[in-house]
Motif scaffolding. Sequence first.
Motif, PDB file in Angstrom:
ATOM      1  N   ARG A  22       0.765  -1.548  -0.218  1.00  0.00           N
ATOM      2  CA  ARG A  22      -0.199  -0.234   0.294  1.00  0.00           C
ATOM      3  C   ARG A  22       0.959   1.142  -0.296  1.00  0.00           C
ATOM      4  O   ARG A  22       1.667   1.189   1.149  1.00  0.00           O
ATOM      5  N   ILE A  23       0.387   2.304  -0.820  1.00  0.00           N
ATOM      6  CA  ILE A  23       1.647   3.294  -1.399  1.00  0.00           C
ATOM      7  C   ILE A  23       0.948   4.500  -0.096  1.00  0.00           C
ATOM      8  O   ILE A  23       0.043   4.320   0.189  1.00  0.00           O
ATOM      9  N   ALA A  24       1.768   5.041   0.368  1.00  0.00           N
ATOM     10  CA  ALA A  24       1.459   5.984   1.232  1.00  0.00           C
ATOM     11  C   ALA A  24       1.968   7.718   0.167  1.00  0.00           C
ATOM     12  O   ALA A  24       2.694   7.788  -0.243  1.00  0.00           O
ATOM     13  N   LEU A  25       1.249   8.502   0.383  1.00  0.00           N
ATOM     14  CA  LEU A  25       1.299  10.081   0.442  1.00  0.00           C
ATOM     15  C   LEU A  25       1.106  10.895   1.215  1.00  0.00           C
ATOM     16  O   LEU A  25      -0.069  11.095   2.709  1.00  0.00           O
ATOM     17  N   PRO A  26       1.169  11.402   1.245  1.00  0.00           N
ATOM     18  CA  PRO A  26       1.101  13.020   1.810  1.00  0.00           C
ATOM     19  C   PRO A  26      -0.115  14.012   1.530  1.00  0.00           C
ATOM     20  O   PRO A  26      -0.228  13.716   0.618  1.00  0.00           O
ATOM     21  N   PRO A  27      -1.140  14.513   2.696  1.00  0.00           N
ATOM     22  CA  PRO A  27      -2.434  15.642   1.877  1.00  0.00           C
ATOM     23  C   PRO A  27      -2.037  16.189   0.771  1.00  0.00           C
ATOM     24  O   PRO A  27      -2.577  16.032  -0.293  1.00  0.00           O
ATOM     25  N   THR A  28      -0.890  16.843   0.278  1.00  0.00           N
ATOM     26  CA  THR A  28      -0.425  17.786  -1.009  1.00  0.00           C
ATOM     27  C   THR A  28      -0.461  16.960  -1.982  1.00  0.00           C
ATOM     28  O   THR A  28      -1.026  17.122  -2.532  1.00  0.00           O
ATOM     29  N   ALA A  29       0.401  15.331  -1.783  1.00  0.00           N
ATOM     30  CA  ALA A  29       0.587  15.237  -3.601  1.00  0.00           C
ATOM     31  C   ALA A  29      -1.194  15.032  -3.596  1.00  0.00           C
ATOM     32  O   ALA A  29      -1.779  14.162  -4.781  1.00  0.00           O
ATOM     33  N   LEU A  30      -2.215  13.952  -2.503  1.00  0.00           N
ATOM     34  CA  LEU A  30      -3.180  13.790  -2.806  1.00  0.00           C
ATOM     35  C   LEU A  30      -3.979  14.155  -3.201  1.00  0.00           C
ATOM     36  O   LEU A  30      -4.849  14.261  -4.354  1.00  0.00           O
ATOM     37  N   TRP A  31      -4.179  15.582  -2.704  1.00  0.00           N
ATOM     38  CA  TRP A  31      -5.391  16.662  -3.115  1.00  0.00           C
ATOM     39  C   TRP A  31      -4.400  17.178  -4.684  1.00  0.00           C
ATOM     40  O   TRP A  31      -5.910  17.169  -5.367  1.00  0.00           O
ATOM     41  N   TYR A  32      -3.787  17.229  -5.003  1.00  0.00           N
ATOM     42  CA  TYR A  32      -2.929  17.236  -6.319  1.00  0.00           C
ATOM     43  C   TYR A  32      -3.231  16.426  -7.251  1.00  0.00           C
ATOM     44  O   TYR A  32      -3.897  16.297  -8.316  1.00  0.00           O
ATOM     45  N   GLU A  36      -6.331  18.249  -9.018  1.00  0.00           N
ATOM     46  CA  GLU A  36      -5.634  18.854  -9.928  1.00  0.00           C
ATOM     47  C   GLU A  36      -6.224  17.970 -11.501  1.00  0.00           C
ATOM     48  O   GLU A  36      -6.015  18.567 -12.294  1.00  0.00           O
ATOM     49  N   GLU A  37      -5.051  17.002 -10.792  1.00  0.00           N
ATOM     50  CA  GLU A  37      -5.420  16.033 -11.657  1.00  0.00           C
ATOM     51  C   GLU A  37      -6.169  15.211 -12.690  1.00  0.00           C
ATOM     52  O   GLU A  37      -6.561  15.176 -13.655  1.00  0.00           O
ATOM     53  N   LEU A  38      -6.770  14.385 -11.794  1.00  0.00           N
ATOM     54  CA  LEU A  38      -8.005  13.945 -11.558  1.00  0.00           C
ATOM     55  C   LEU A  38      -9.508  14.621 -12.136  1.00  0.00           C
ATOM     56  O   LEU A  38     -10.326  13.953 -13.055  1.00  0.00           O
ATOM     57  N   GLY A  39      -9.634  15.854 -11.542  1.00  0.00           N
ATOM     58  CA  GLY A  39     -11.005  16.266 -11.509  1.00  0.00           C
ATOM     59  C   GLY A  39     -11.955  15.517 -10.387  1.00  0.00           C
ATOM     60  O   GLY A  39     -13.167  16.131 -10.243  1.00  0.00           O
ATOM     61  N   VAL A  40     -11.903  14.743  -9.836  1.00  0.00           N
ATOM     62  CA  VAL A  40     -12.797  14.338  -8.887  1.00  0.00           C
ATOM     63  C   VAL A  40     -13.690  14.813  -7.836  1.00  0.00           C
ATOM     64  O   VAL A  40     -14.913  14.681  -6.946  1.00  0.00           O
ATOM     65  N   LEU A  41     -12.537  16.216  -7.153  1.00  0.00           N
ATOM     66  CA  LEU A  41     -13.110  16.265  -6.351  1.00  0.00           C
ATOM     67  C   LEU A  41     -12.760  18.340  -6.253  1.00  0.00           C
ATOM     68  O   LEU A  41     -12.202  17.726  -6.752  1.00  0.00           O
ATOM     69  N   ASP A  42     -13.414  18.910  -5.840  1.00  0.00           N
ATOM     70  CA  ASP A  42     -14.049  20.335  -5.666  1.00  0.00           C
ATOM     71  C   ASP A  42     -13.331  20.882  -4.034  1.00  0.00           C
ATOM     72  O   ASP A  42     -13.588  21.114  -3.703  1.00  0.00           O
ATOM     73  N   ARG A  43     -12.340  20.901  -4.121  1.00  0.00           N
ATOM     74  CA  ARG A  43     -11.740  20.756  -2.404  1.00  0.00           C
ATOM     75  C   ARG A  43     -10.532  21.057  -2.027  1.00  0.00           C
ATOM     76  O   ARG A  43      -9.779  21.291  -2.872  1.00  0.00           O
ATOM     77  N   SER A  44     -10.399  22.210  -0.705  1.00  0.00           N
ATOM     78  CA  SER A  44      -8.995  22.884  -1.277  1.00  0.00           C
ATOM     79  C   SER A  44      -8.221  21.561  -0.685  1.00  0.00           C
ATOM     80  O   SER A  44      -8.036  20.389   0.181  1.00  0.00           O
ATOM     81  N   GLN A  45      -7.074  21.834  -0.532  1.00  0.00           N
ATOM     82  CA  GLN A  45      -5.360  21.571   0.299  1.00  0.00           C
ATOM     83  C   GLN A  45      -6.639  20.777   1.766  1.00  0.00           C
ATOM     84  O   GLN A  45      -5.480  20.055   2.524  1.00  0.00           O
ATOM     85  N   ASN A  46      -6.519  22.606   2.598  1.00  0.00           N
ATOM     86  CA  ASN A  46      -6.495  22.345   3.931  1.00  0.00           C
ATOM     87  C   ASN A  46      -7.567  20.719   4.336  1.00  0.00           C
ATOM     88  O   ASN A  46      -7.554  20.462   5.446  1.00  0.00           O
ATOM     89  N   ILE A  48      -8.858  18.282   1.527  1.00  0.00           N
ATOM     90  CA  ILE A  48      -7.709  17.138   2.142  1.00  0.00           C
ATOM     91  C   ILE A  48      -7.535  16.885   3.583  1.00  0.00           C
ATOM     92  O   ILE A  48      -7.580  15.466   4.193  1.00  0.00           O
ATOM     93  N   SER A  49      -6.243  17.133   3.684  1.00  0.00           N
ATOM     94  CA  SER A  49      -5.850  17.140   4.859  1.00  0.00           C
ATOM     95  C   SER A  49      -6.609  16.735   6.720  1.00  0.00           C
ATOM     96  O   SER A  49      -6.297  16.237   6.586  1.00  0.00           O
ATOM     97  N   ARG A  50      -7.325  17.821   6.635  1.00  0.00           N
ATOM     98  CA  ARG A  50      -8.573  17.691   7.955  1.00  0.00           C
ATOM     99  C   ARG A  50      -9.041  16.234   7.792  1.00  0.00           C
ATOM    100  O   ARG A  50      -9.280  15.640   8.690  1.00  0.00           O
ATOM    101  N   ARG A  51      -9.197  16.088   6.020  1.00  0.00           N
ATOM    102  CA  ARG A  51     -10.413  14.601   6.404  1.00  0.00           C
ATOM    103  C   ARG A  51      -9.475  13.409   6.199  1.00  0.00           C
ATOM    104  O   ARG A  51      -9.865  12.468   7.181  1.00  0.00           O
TER     105      ARG A  51
END
Length: 94
Positions: A22-32, A36-46, A48-51
């Motif tokens: 299982r790959i680990a990622l930080p919130p910023t990479a997940l948000w991006y 930005e890349e997939l467009g599946v969400l319209d949420r802020s970085q904050n 995503i990090s909070r969730r």
Amino acid sequence: MNEADDAILEYFQELETDTGHRIALPPTALWYNLVEELGVLDRSQNTISRRMNVLSDAGLLEKTDEKRGYYRVTDRGIAYLEGELEASDLDQVD
């Protein structure tokens, strides 16, 4: 549980390798990737990090690196996605 929570968990599940790693990622990479890349969400970085913190508190994600804030999905998170756990079975995920 909300739309962002499901998208976060599903993305982590998709990152699991054929060997079960299982790959680990930080919130910023997940948000991006989700916004930005997939467009599946319209949420802020904050948001995503909070969730991700909330999902970690519920045992659906685990923090693999406290210092850098990397997360990965847990067995419990996979069980939720596979319908083995209902949102009502989870601790308060708000």
